[in-house]
Design a protein around this motif. Structure first.
Motif, PDB file in Angstrom:
ATOM      1  N   THR A  20       0.816  -1.210   0.000  1.00 26.68           N
ATOM      2  CA  THR A  20       0.000   0.000   0.000  1.00 26.68           C
ATOM      3  C   THR A  20       0.850   1.261   0.000  1.00 26.68           C
ATOM      4  O   THR A  20       0.417   2.314  -0.449  1.00 26.68           O
ATOM      5  CB  THR A  20      -0.936   0.028   1.232  1.00 26.68           C
TER       6      THR A  20
ATOM      7  N   SER B 183      -3.671  -2.701  -3.199  1.00 24.19           N
ATOM      8  CA  SER B 183      -3.764  -1.545  -2.303  1.00 24.19           C
ATOM      9  C   SER B 183      -5.201  -1.054  -2.199  1.00 24.19           C
ATOM     10  O   SER B 183      -5.673  -0.682  -1.124  1.00 24.19           O
ATOM     11  CB  SER B 183      -2.850  -0.418  -2.799  1.00 24.19           C
TER      12      SER B 183
ATOM     13  N   TYR C  70      -7.112  -3.141   0.254  1.00 18.04           N
ATOM     14  CA  TYR C  70      -6.903  -2.770   1.652  1.00 18.04           C
ATOM     15  C   TYR C  70      -7.660  -1.502   2.017  1.00 18.04           C
ATOM     16  O   TYR C  70      -8.157  -1.359   3.145  1.00 18.04           O
ATOM     17  CB  TYR C  70      -5.411  -2.600   1.947  1.00 18.04           C
TER      18      TYR C  70
ATOM     19  N   LEU D 121     -11.088  -2.615   2.669  1.00 15.86           N
ATOM     20  CA  LEU D 121     -11.159  -3.215   4.001  1.00 15.86           C
ATOM     21  C   LEU D 121     -11.269  -2.120   5.062  1.00 15.86           C
ATOM     22  O   LEU D 121     -12.079  -2.226   5.989  1.00 15.86           O
ATOM     23  CB  LEU D 121      -9.926  -4.073   4.251  1.00 15.86           C
ATOM     24  N   ARG D 122     -10.463  -1.080   4.935  1.00 12.01           N
ATOM     25  CA  ARG D 122     -10.529   0.056   5.869  1.00 12.01           C
ATOM     26  C   ARG D 122     -11.942   0.649   5.889  1.00 12.01           C
ATOM     27  O   ARG D 122     -12.506   0.906   6.959  1.00 12.01           O
ATOM     28  CB  ARG D 122      -9.516   1.120   5.440  1.00 12.01           C
TER      29      ARG D 122
ATOM     30  N   THR E 156      -1.528  -8.181   6.660  1.00 16.58           N
ATOM     31  CA  THR E 156      -2.825  -7.512   6.607  1.00 16.58           C
ATOM     32  C   THR E 156      -2.832  -6.284   7.496  1.00 16.58           C
ATOM     33  O   THR E 156      -3.259  -5.191   7.088  1.00 16.58           O
ATOM     34  CB  THR E 156      -3.944  -8.483   7.037  1.00 16.58           C
TER      35      THR E 156
ATOM     36  N   ASN F 228      -0.571  -3.323   6.015  1.00 17.64           N
ATOM     37  CA  ASN F 228      -1.161  -2.614   4.883  1.00 17.64           C
ATOM     38  C   ASN F 228      -2.438  -1.879   5.260  1.00 17.64           C
ATOM     39  O   ASN F 228      -2.725  -0.804   4.724  1.00 17.64           O
ATOM     40  CB  ASN F 228      -1.418  -3.595   3.739  1.00 17.64           C
ATOM     41  N   LEU F 229      -3.191  -2.427   6.198  1.00 14.68           N
ATOM     42  CA  LEU F 229      -4.369  -1.727   6.698  1.00 14.68           C
ATOM     43  C   LEU F 229      -3.957  -0.452   7.430  1.00 14.68           C
ATOM     44  O   LEU F 229      -4.578   0.601   7.277  1.00 14.68           O
ATOM     45  CB  LEU F 229      -5.164  -2.642   7.629  1.00 14.68           C
TER      46      LEU F 229
ATOM     47  N   ASN G  66      -7.574 -14.573   3.130  1.00 13.44           N
ATOM     48  CA  ASN G  66      -6.363 -14.244   2.393  1.00 13.44           C
ATOM     49  C   ASN G  66      -6.126 -15.257   1.272  1.00 13.44           C
ATOM     50  O   ASN G  66      -6.476 -16.424   1.409  1.00 13.44           O
ATOM     51  CB  ASN G  66      -5.174 -14.299   3.363  1.00 13.44           C
TER      52      ASN G  66
ATOM     53  N   TYR H  76     -13.766 -10.131   2.328  1.00 11.89           N
ATOM     54  CA  TYR H  76     -14.098  -9.700   3.687  1.00 11.89           C
ATOM     55  C   TYR H  76     -15.530 -10.069   4.027  1.00 11.89           C
ATOM     56  O   TYR H  76     -16.454  -9.727   3.296  1.00 11.89           O
ATOM     57  CB  TYR H  76     -13.917  -8.184   3.802  1.00 11.89           C
TER      58      TYR H  76
END
Length: 230
Positions: A13, A22, A25, A28-29, A58, A61-62, A211, A224
């Motif tokens: 990221t 990227s 992620y 995901l955020r 994870t 990068n998060l 993953n 997710y």
């Protein structure tokens, strides 16, 4: 070449922020942010069932994804058995969480900047003989309370949830937990056992990150699941 360089994992990221991974992620955020609109999720713990499932990658990068959204972010390496974050960010591990928990250092002495803007780190520090006991101490609570005053989001890297009780202990200090599962190698019963271990201490599992999912879209690095995972 140093040992730190050899063991460093790439932070995609940061190094390639426009890549599809990227973007995953960042998604995901966003999913985490929307999972609890009415509550302020400041302390998030990331764990897995077994070692090698990608929990630390994870989390890293998060954390960068949060930092890129102008949040003041802190990574806490609470994997006091096999810490890796100091390798990833190429920082010293002479002092860290164990220094704080055993009253050998103050927070300002263990906070370190990283090569990522807005992202700081507290490494594990020296590996102690009694990780579970010191993580369960009242000192851990006071440290997190103080850190919450300084940072917008705190991401805690915890050991796998099956082998030891550390993750369960840390989960009781977190506002939410993310469980990382490697779709290619994890057995369903182990993932369910990790989930049960966390639920036994009333941890709030925000979701499961699968993953290395084998999907038609090879750019999809994870999938997710919202809320309760079956």
């Amino acid at each position: 070449m140093s040992n730190s360089t050899l063991r460093r994992r790439p932070v995609i990221t940061h190094e390639n922020p426009k890549s599809p991974i990227s973007e995953a992620y960042r998604t995901l955020r966003t999913n985490i942010q929307f999972s609890s609109i009415d509550e302020d999720l400041k302390v998030l713990m990331v764990t897995s069932a077994e070692p090698g499932e990608g929990k630390s990658t994870t989390l890293t990068n998060l954390a960068v994804a949060y930092a890129q959204s102008d949040k003041k972010v802190l990574i806490v390496d609470a994997d006091l058995r096999k810490p890796t974050m100091h390798h990833t960010f190429r920082v010293s591990n002479r002092y860290g969480m164990t220094s704080l928990l055993t009253n050998q250092a103050a927070i300002h002495e263990v906070l370190q900047e990283t090569f990522v803007p807005n992202l700081s780190i507290i490494t594990s520090g020296a590996i102690p003989p009694n990780p579970s006991e010191i993580l369960a101490s009242k000192k851990m609570v006071s440290i997190l309370d103080e850190l919450k005053e300084q940072f917008d989001i705190i991401l805690i890297d915890a050991p796998p949830a099956i082998a030891v009780t550390d993750a369960q202990i840390v989960a009781t200090r977190a506002d939410g937990v993310i469980l990382v599962v490697d779709a290619e190698r994890n057995k369903r019963d182990l993932a369910l056992k990790a989930k049960q271990n966390l639920e036994n201490v009333r941890a709030r599992i925000l979701g499961v990150v699968l993953n290395n999912v084998d999907r038609k879209n090879k750019d999809a690095y994870y999938y997710y699941y919202y809320g309760e995972s079956k």
